[in-house]
Design an enzyme around this catalytic site. Structure first.
Site, short mmCIF file in Angstrom:
data_model
loop_
_atom_site.label_atom_id
_atom_site.label_comp_id
_atom_site.label_asym_id
_atom_site.label_seq_id
_atom_site.Cartn_x
_atom_site.Cartn_y
_atom_site.Cartn_z
N PHE A 1 0.81 -1.21 0.00
CA PHE A 1 0.00 0.00 0.00
C PHE A 1 0.85 1.26 0.00
CE2 PHE A 1 0.95 -0.06 4.53
CZ PHE A 1 1.08 1.29 4.82
N LYS B 1 -1.15 -6.86 -9.15
CA LYS B 1 -2.12 -7.06 -8.06
C LYS B 1 -1.75 -6.04 -6.99
CE LYS B 1 -3.04 -8.33 -4.45
NZ LYS B 1 -3.49 -7.37 -3.42
N GLU C 1 -5.08 -3.78 -1.81
CA GLU C 1 -6.52 -3.51 -1.79
C GLU C 1 -6.83 -2.27 -0.95
OE1 GLU C 1 -4.84 -5.83 -0.43
OE2 GLU C 1 -5.55 -6.37 1.57
N SER D 1 5.26 -6.94 3.36
CA SER D 1 5.83 -7.25 4.67
C SER D 1 6.56 -8.59 4.64
CB SER D 1 4.70 -7.28 5.70
OG SER D 1 3.76 -8.26 5.32
N CYS E 1 9.45 1.87 3.38
CA CYS E 1 10.33 0.75 3.69
C CYS E 1 11.72 1.26 3.99
CB CYS E 1 10.38 -0.21 2.52
SG CYS E 1 10.88 0.60 1.01
N GLU F 1 9.02 -4.09 13.02
CA GLU F 1 8.86 -2.99 12.07
C GLU F 1 7.55 -2.29 12.46
OE1 GLU F 1 7.62 -3.82 7.99
OE2 GLU F 1 8.94 -2.23 7.30
#
Ligand code: NAD
Length: 494
Positions: free
Chosen positions: A149, A173, A176, A226, A281, A382
């Site tokens: 995301f 993909k 969402e 992740s 990240c 994280e």
């Protein structure tokens, strides 16, 4: 009536009959739209369309593919503000940050425009008597990209641009949580002249991803997200015999040496730690104070953490926006609360701050925790929120050991005035991307992104290193010498 964000199959929107998930504006907590999750038929259709488009796209001369990409680049540039607004609406980051994200995505498209010069094999003449050896690079077919995301434009473009330029067809993909920008990218690609089926977008979660990975017509899988999911994608794709690269999470350390300018280091840590609400990240989430710099560094960081303006991403006054979801907000607040309950030295805690007028938004303000024990959850995990922890050590070696011992190895930076310390750090830090006097050492597109340890599984080629990932080599050994005849049962040098 709620708008449905469709899939993009065969060059047009496709609304499947399956389930829907709400897409929420993190700044207000209000649903903006619903995203259609693919059912089995939709997955079959998207793969069939990508398979059908492959031969013609593969056979198009690379300079012609590049022409489409040049037009695509121009369209993205022209629509940069619109894409940024979409990112801000669904992700929450500030518009300024979102524009920067689009610019980084453009870098990948610009790189891919260089396909005629970059996708080249090798040739050696006279490798044997009358023999030449050469290699050619062939696209794989249908490749799949599963994206997180936090960069809904940059990461899809980072994967798709080179994959498509190399002659593959690409199924995206996206997350969402913010799927809208992916559809806009696909529309712009079509407007640029990309043939139908070369770039498709399909929405879904675990089941859709797994069905796609297992599909016999999907040749390779790129994943960014992740670590637990990266690891499971890596195993599943490898088990299915697919080429795979799976980038995972991070815990990036920034080491501040005693000779570093404290103000510059504190600016860097707060920009990279609190920027994008810590959802990068390459966010700096650990500041390592070496020698006696701890008190001054914490004072400087505390001043900056208190001053950050938190608010909706589309307000030009906001310096950081909300985090992406209520679940993310609760997870981050929970980690800070647990650290506080365990007696951590919480210097600034804005984690539960409410933004007036936006009480239902998912805001988490900058939070600074000092004297953190490396065994604590807030150090190990994280957090993926605007939370910076400070660890104090005596020497650079101890700082390097901390980085070495952490499960993640995405990025690490050092602030120092010493070339010797910088060089030692650059050689010894166990991370894939290292910064010297820069906060976020994300390499430019002519390089790649990398990661060590649990930050990546499988291949690490993205951007310019992805030409190899998205192609398979063929080595040709050819003799055009009719004078060489005779049977020879030996296996010998030419
Ligand atoms: P995520 O792992 O939750 O989701 C990533 C993608 O995987 C999404 O498209 C999601 O729909 C899909 N997914 C989720 N669960 C799945 C499952 N069980 N099976 C198959 N697919 C699944 O990650 P996120 O929260 O969207 O993104 C944030 C994470 O991404 C952070 O950990 C961040 O560090 C990481 N990230 C890493 C890099 C890098 O270069 N290493 C870059 C950006 C983000």
């Amino acid at each position: 009536m709620t708008t449905t964000i469709p899939h993009w199959i065969e060059g047009r929107p496709h609304v499947s009959a399956g389930d829907r998930l709400p897409v929420v504006d993190p700044a207000t907590g209000q649903a903006l739209a619903a995203v259609a999750l693919a059912d089995e038929d939709t997955v079959k259709q998207v793969v069939a369309s990508a398979v059908a488009a492959f031969p013609a796209w593969r056979d198009l001369p690379s300079a012609r593919r590049a022409q489409v990409l040049y037009t695509f680049r121009d369209l993205i540039r022209r629509h940069q503000d619109e894409l940024a607004e979409l990112i801000t609406a669904q992700h929450g980051k500030t518009l300024d940050d979102a524009r920067g994200e689009v610019a980084r995505g453009l870098d990948s498209v610009e790189l891919a425009c260089g396909v005629p010069g970059l996708l080249k094999g090798e040739m050696s003449e006279q490798t044997g008597r009358g023999i030449d050896t050469f290699s050619t690079l062939h696209p794989l077919g249908v490749v799949l990209g599963i994206t997180p995301f936090n960069f809904p434009v940059m990461i899809p473009l980072m994967m798709a641009a080179v994959a498509i330029a190399a002659g593959n067809t690409f199924i995206l993909k996206p997350s969402e949580q913010d799927p809208g920008p992916a559809i806009r990218i696909a529309e712009l690609a079509k407007e640029a002249g990309l043939p139908d089926g070369v770039l498709s977008v399909i929405h879904g979660q675990q089941q859709v991803v797994e069905t796609l990975i297992d599909h016999p017509d999907v040749a390779a899988v790129s994943f960014v997200g992740s670590t637990p999911i990266a690891h499971s994608i890596y195993k599943r794709a490898a088990n299915a015999g697919k080429r795979v690269q799976a980038f995972g999470g991070a815990k990036n350390h920034l080491v501040v040496m005693p000779d570093a300018p404290i103000a510059a280091a504190a600016d860097a840590i707060s920009s990279a730690g609190f920027g994008a609400a810590g959802q990068r990240c390459m966010a700096i989430s650990v500041a390592v104070a070496v020698g006696g710099v701890g008190d001054d560094l914490v004072a400087a960081l505390s001043e900056r953490a208190k001053a950050v303006v938190v608010g909706p991403g589309n307000d030009p006054k906001s310096e950081i926006g909300p985090v992406v979801s209520a679940a993310a907000q609760q997870r981050i607040q929970g980690i800070v609360a647990a650290a506080t309950a365990a007696g951590a030295t919480v210097v600034v805690d804005r984690s539960t701050e409410v933004v007036p007028g936006f009480e239902n938004g998912f805001y988490v303000g900058p939070t600074l925790v000092d004297q953190v024990d490396p065994t604590a959850e807030i150090y190990q995990a994280e957090v993926f929120g605007p939370v910076v922890v400070v660890v104090r050590v005596d020497t650079l070696d101890e700082a390097l050991t901390l980085i070495h011992d952490h499960e993640y190895g995405n990025g690490a930076s050092i602030f120092t005035a010493s070339g010797g310390a910088a060089r030692k750090f650059q050689r010894e830090a166990s991370a894939g991307m290292v910064g010297v006097n820069v906060p976020i050492p994300v390499p430019v597109a002519p390089y790649s992104v990398a990661g060590w340890k649990n930050s990546v599984f499988g291949d690490t080629g993205l951007n310019n290193a992805a030409w190899r990932f998205y192609t398979q080599p063929k080595y040709v050994t050819a003799r055009w010498d009719e004078t060489v005849t005779g049977v020879d049962f030996g296996f010998r040098p030419n």
